[in-house]
Write a protein that holds these residues in place. Structure first.
Motif, mmCIF file in Angstrom:
data_model
loop_
_atom_site.group_PDB
_atom_site.id
_atom_site.type_symbol
_atom_site.label_atom_id
_atom_site.label_comp_id
_atom_site.label_asym_id
_atom_site.label_seq_id
_atom_site.Cartn_x
_atom_site.Cartn_y
_atom_site.Cartn_z
ATOM 1 N N MET A 1 34.677 -84.039 -2.930
ATOM 2 C CA MET A 1 33.708 -83.055 -2.508
ATOM 3 C C MET A 1 33.492 -83.084 -1.267
ATOM 4 N N ARG B 1 36.060 -81.260 0.983
ATOM 5 C CA ARG B 1 36.250 -80.123 0.310
ATOM 6 C C ARG B 1 36.904 -79.188 1.598
ATOM 7 N N SER B 2 36.460 -78.973 2.553
ATOM 8 C CA SER B 2 36.986 -78.153 3.467
ATOM 9 C C SER B 2 38.321 -78.633 4.036
ATOM 10 N N GLN B 3 38.639 -79.887 4.282
ATOM 11 C CA GLN B 3 39.731 -80.307 4.660
ATOM 12 C C GLN B 3 41.110 -80.159 3.340
ATOM 13 N N LEU B 4 40.462 -80.275 2.289
ATOM 14 C CA LEU B 4 41.509 -79.960 1.176
ATOM 15 C C LEU B 4 41.668 -78.856 0.420
ATOM 16 N N MET B 5 41.218 -77.695 0.786
ATOM 17 C CA MET B 5 41.242 -76.365 0.669
ATOM 18 C C MET B 5 42.626 -75.838 0.777
ATOM 19 N N GLY B 6 43.235 -75.501 -0.181
ATOM 20 C CA GLY B 6 44.715 -75.144 -0.394
ATOM 21 C C GLY B 6 45.729 -75.972 -0.783
ATOM 22 N N LYS B 7 45.228 -77.383 -0.778
ATOM 23 C CA LYS B 7 46.181 -78.477 -0.934
ATOM 24 C C LYS B 7 46.206 -78.704 -2.515
ATOM 25 N N LYS B 8 46.997 -79.504 -3.072
ATOM 26 C CA LYS B 8 47.057 -80.155 -4.532
ATOM 27 C C LYS B 8 46.455 -81.545 -4.322
#
Length: 88
Positions: free
Chosen positions: A56, A59-66
């Motif tokens: 969480m 979150r912004s760095q993980l967007m679009g990733k599995k």
């Protein structure tokens, strides 16, 4: 989880396999506990929700990733669980 540093043996085993270590606060873990309860129907203790708290936080760095998050441990004091649900 409140430790000044990592235990040497486990950390030496994992050292070459870890990309990063993310520090999360107690409040971030309580928010993750609430998120798990409300959206996944899971009960987790603070340490068990720490991985989600880190995700969480990023979150912004993980967007679009599995992303896979391991949730472990549901041994939470009922009062702490209610605090997480009410205040976070």
């Amino acid at each position: 989880m409140a430790t000044a540093r990592a235990y040497e043996l486990p950390f030496s085993i994992l050292r070459g396999r870890i990309d990063d270590v993310i520090l999360v606060s107690d409040d971030e873990m309580l928010r993750a506990i609430k998120e798990l309860a409300l959206n996944a129907g899971q009960v987790a203790e603070p340490a068990g929700a720490a991985a989600l708290a880190a995700a969480m936080k990023l979150r912004s760095q993980l967007m679009g990733k599995k992303v896979v998050v391991m949730v472990t441990g549901g041994n939470i004091d009922p009062e702490l669980f209610m605090k997480a649900l009410e205040n976070y």
